[in-house]
Design a protein around this motif. Sequence first.
Motif, PDB file in Angstrom:
ATOM      1  N   VAL A   4       0.868  -1.177   0.000  1.00 10.96           N
ATOM      2  CA  VAL A   4       0.000   0.000   0.000  1.00 10.96           C
ATOM      3  C   VAL A   4       0.904   1.225   0.000  1.00 10.96           C
ATOM      4  O   VAL A   4       1.804   1.350   0.836  1.00 10.96           O
ATOM      5  N   ILE A   5       0.667   2.119  -0.966  1.00 13.57           N
ATOM      6  CA  ILE A   5       1.471   3.328  -1.115  1.00 13.57           C
ATOM      7  C   ILE A   5       0.550   4.521  -0.936  1.00 13.57           C
ATOM      8  O   ILE A   5      -0.475   4.619  -1.614  1.00 13.57           O
ATOM      9  N   THR A   6       0.906   5.409  -0.003  1.00 15.67           N
ATOM     10  CA  THR A   6       0.112   6.622   0.179  1.00 15.67           C
ATOM     11  C   THR A   6       0.956   7.838  -0.170  1.00 15.67           C
ATOM     12  O   THR A   6       2.156   7.871   0.109  1.00 15.67           O
ATOM     13  N   VAL A   7       0.321   8.802  -0.805  1.00 11.21           N
ATOM     14  CA  VAL A   7       0.995  10.025  -1.238  1.00 11.21           C
ATOM     15  C   VAL A   7       0.119  11.207  -0.817  1.00 11.21           C
ATOM     16  O   VAL A   7      -1.053  11.271  -1.193  1.00 11.21           O
ATOM     17  N   ILE A   8       0.695  12.123  -0.042  1.00 13.65           N
ATOM     18  CA  ILE A   8      -0.062  13.270   0.452  1.00 13.65           C
ATOM     19  C   ILE A   8       0.818  14.515   0.365  1.00 13.65           C
ATOM     20  O   ILE A   8       2.002  14.476   0.686  1.00 13.65           O
ATOM     21  N   GLY A   9       0.206  15.614  -0.053  1.00 11.14           N
ATOM     22  CA  GLY A   9       0.927  16.879  -0.090  1.00 11.14           C
ATOM     23  C   GLY A   9       0.194  17.909  -0.902  1.00 11.14           C
ATOM     24  O   GLY A   9      -0.930  17.691  -1.349  1.00 11.14           O
ATOM     25  N   LYS A  10       0.829  19.047  -1.074  1.00 12.98           N
ATOM     26  CA  LYS A  10       0.239  20.144  -1.836  1.00 12.98           C
ATOM     27  C   LYS A  10       0.168  19.732  -3.305  1.00 12.98           C
ATOM     28  O   LYS A  10       1.132  19.212  -3.860  1.00 12.98           O
ATOM     29  N   ASP A  11      -0.975  19.970  -3.919  1.00 16.44           N
ATOM     30  CA  ASP A  11      -1.200  19.535  -5.296  1.00 16.44           C
ATOM     31  C   ASP A  11      -0.277  20.271  -6.272  1.00 16.44           C
ATOM     32  O   ASP A  11       0.007  21.460  -6.105  1.00 16.44           O
ATOM     33  N   LYS A  12       0.191  19.520  -7.262  1.00 22.94           N
ATOM     34  CA  LYS A  12       1.029  20.061  -8.336  1.00 22.94           C
ATOM     35  C   LYS A  12       1.016  19.075  -9.485  1.00 22.94           C
ATOM     36  O   LYS A  12       0.561  17.934  -9.328  1.00 22.94           O
ATOM     37  N   THR A  13       1.520  19.452 -10.609  1.00 21.62           N
ATOM     38  CA  THR A  13       1.560  18.543 -11.751  1.00 21.62           C
ATOM     39  C   THR A  13       2.679  17.509 -11.576  1.00 21.62           C
ATOM     40  O   THR A  13       3.689  17.777 -10.937  1.00 21.62           O
ATOM     41  N   GLY A  14       2.451  16.327 -12.138  1.00 21.63           N
ATOM     42  CA  GLY A  14       3.489  15.302 -12.195  1.00 21.63           C
ATOM     43  C   GLY A  14       3.564  14.347 -11.030  1.00 21.63           C
ATOM     44  O   GLY A  14       4.453  13.483 -11.002  1.00 21.63           O
ATOM     45  N   ILE A  15       2.667  14.437 -10.082  1.00 19.40           N
ATOM     46  CA  ILE A  15       2.741  13.554  -8.907  1.00 19.40           C
ATOM     47  C   ILE A  15       2.553  12.097  -9.329  1.00 19.40           C
ATOM     48  O   ILE A  15       3.402  11.244  -9.054  1.00 19.40           O
TER      49      ILE A  15
END
Length: 89
Positions: A4-15
């Motif tokens: 399980v991979i979680t990714v959190i942060g301020k939105d931007k292109t290329g995530i």
Amino acid sequence: MKTVITVIGKDKTGIIANVSKTLWENDVNILDISQTIMQDYFAMIMMADISSMKISFGELKEKLELVGETIEMDIRVQNEKIFNAMHQI
């Protein structure tokens, strides 16, 4: 084996591109993705199959954490069994 991979942060292109490219380069198959944007914040959870991966789980974790530092996102990688056990307590 699944992870399980979680990714959190301020939105931007290329995530998604950066995370999925790293998974592809290491023979990790993405099984499911759920993502949302809440105001300016991006949140994504991925289920991936790592059974064909040629590197260790620890190496994958380090690579994704490095991607997270590069794109200024918090990326966490957990074994599916540990993730499930943590959420049953």
